[in-house]
Design a protein around this motif. Structure first.
Motif, mmCIF file in Angstrom:
data_model
loop_
_atom_site.group_PDB
_atom_site.id
_atom_site.type_symbol
_atom_site.label_atom_id
_atom_site.label_comp_id
_atom_site.label_asym_id
_atom_site.label_seq_id
_atom_site.Cartn_x
_atom_site.Cartn_y
_atom_site.Cartn_z
ATOM 1 N N ASP A 171 -1.548 6.597 0.103
ATOM 2 C CA ASP A 171 -2.107 6.144 1.385
ATOM 3 C C ASP A 171 -1.132 6.364 2.540
ATOM 4 O O ASP A 171 -1.552 6.538 3.683
ATOM 5 N N GLU A 192 -12.942 7.558 -0.943
ATOM 6 C CA GLU A 192 -12.641 6.398 -1.775
ATOM 7 C C GLU A 192 -12.742 6.757 -3.251
ATOM 8 O O GLU A 192 -13.591 7.556 -3.658
ATOM 9 N N TYR A 205 -8.114 1.428 -5.931
ATOM 10 C CA TYR A 205 -9.129 1.551 -4.882
ATOM 11 C C TYR A 205 -8.616 1.049 -3.533
ATOM 12 O O TYR A 205 -7.890 0.057 -3.436
ATOM 13 N N ASP A 207 -10.362 0.479 0.468
ATOM 14 C CA ASP A 207 -11.479 0.553 1.402
ATOM 15 C C ASP A 207 -11.053 1.419 2.584
ATOM 16 O O ASP A 207 -10.081 1.105 3.275
ATOM 17 N N LEU A 208 -11.766 2.512 2.820
ATOM 18 C CA LEU A 208 -11.344 3.474 3.841
ATOM 19 C C LEU A 208 -12.044 3.314 5.184
ATOM 20 O O LEU A 208 -11.733 4.047 6.126
ATOM 21 N N THR A 249 -17.232 7.059 2.042
ATOM 22 C CA THR A 249 -17.049 5.685 1.551
ATOM 23 C C THR A 249 -18.179 5.287 0.600
ATOM 24 O O THR A 249 -19.013 4.438 0.935
ATOM 25 N N SER A 252 -17.421 1.173 -0.269
ATOM 26 C CA SER A 252 -17.423 0.156 0.786
ATOM 27 C C SER A 252 -18.650 0.244 1.686
ATOM 28 O O SER A 252 -19.151 -0.772 2.164
#
Length: 328
Positions: A171, A192, A205, A207-208, A249, A252
């Motif tokens: 990330d 994701e 995981y 959340d983007l 995504t 999410s």
């Protein structure tokens, strides 16, 4: 060519087919295949190029306008260029693309372009050699970058980079990847991790949704209108108006209501949803002697029962097959 359309039980027009030409891969990405995995499909069960082309033609005759060749790593399949040529020549097909990890792309880019591949999606999760080797289990970042250079030289544009982002893994590399994409005219898409197979379920995981907004603001990118857009990505453009950045995504903020695709495995199994187990064994039917009319009727019946959506959040351990078995 038939004028029939593939409409599922929820009114969605299915006009996009992804075809896995092999489940083999020369990388072992931690969220996809475990190191030492031996459960690949037997080559005797693989569809031949002629069998694949026959099934693809039936889908195109039924209204499919977009085909993407995937894997595993599709460039490991011998004779791929001949399959590309056969599919590209099909009347009614508007778009033929290919997903690749680019380790083999440097020596195939020109031939793929000339055979009819219009667009490329390249999996690239980092520009750090150490991180790349950790994620993929292989020291092949230089091969990927050489493949991307060859693809640009061959005239592919735009080239989309698919970056699967994992918390605490890569990330921190997002900003570096954005710079790289902007400098080279690539479109970077953050994706994701999905709980598909044991490896996907164990991935870190992230959340983007918020990350995408932060990156877009930081780099001065403008959101693209999604009006009428059925693609899974939400996109932003740079100051020159060029598409440059997106986020996908599936967990999410899922996009199932606009889903327009199905996937064909290397053995001819038709998967109706990435996150469900519904399928149709078209390959077995074909090899048992089914006529084109019978196969087309089976395809239409299967599309009618395509699930409304995945259940990644409610049942993250539901899909036990690995991503390479389904096709990217």
């Amino acid at each position: 060519m038939s004028t029939a359309r593939l409409i599922d039980g929820f009114g969605r027009s299915i006009d996009y087919l992804r075809v896995s030409v092999t489940d083999r891969c020369d990388l072992r990405c931690s969220y996809c295949l475990p190191e030492g995995f031996k459960g690949f499909e037997e080559p005797a069960h693989w569809l031949s190029h002629a069998e694949m082309a026959r099934l693809v033609r039936l889908f195109v005759d039924l209204g499919v306008a977009k085909v993407r060749l995937t894997g595993g790593e599709p460039l490991l399949r011998r004779g791929l260029v001949s399959l590309v040529s056969a599919i590209a020549a099909m009347p009614g097909l508007r778009d033929l693309s290919l997903s690749t990890n680019a380790t083999q792309l440097a020596r195939h880019a020109d031939a793929l372009k000339k055979a009819g591949v219009a667009r490329l999606n390249v999996s690239l999760d980092t520009l750090s050699k150490a991180c790349f080797a950790s994620i993929t289990g292989r020291d092949k970042l230089d091969h990927v970058l050489a493949g991307l250079s060859a693809a640009r030289a061959a005239g592919f544009a735009p080239i989309k980079l698919n970056m699967v982002v994992q918390a605490g893994v890569n990330d921190r590399d997002v900003d570096t990847m954005v710079h790289y994409a902007l400098e080279n005219g690539f479109v970077l898409r953050l994706i994701e991790t999905m709980p598909i197979g044991a490896t996907g379920q164990a991935a870190a995981y992230l959340d983007l949704s918020a990350l995408g907004e932060r990156v877009a603001a930081e780099f001065g990118l403008s959101a693209e209108s999604n009006s009428g857009n059925r693609a899974p990505a939400r996109y932003w453009r740079n100051a020159d108006g060029q598409l440059s950045f997106g986020v996908i995504t599936p967990v999410s903020q899922h996009f199932c209501a606009a889903c327009n695709r199905v996937r064909l495995g290397v053995d001819g199994t038709l998967y109706l949803c990435l996150g469900q187990n519904d399928k149709l064994e078209l390959g077995r039917m074909l090899r048992a002697g089914a006529s084109d009319a019978t196969l087309s009727a089976a395809i239409m019946d299967a599309i009618a029962r395509k699930p409304e959506r995945h259940h990644f959040n409610e049942a993250p351990d539901q899909v036990v097959r690995f991503m390479s078995q389904t096709g990217g």
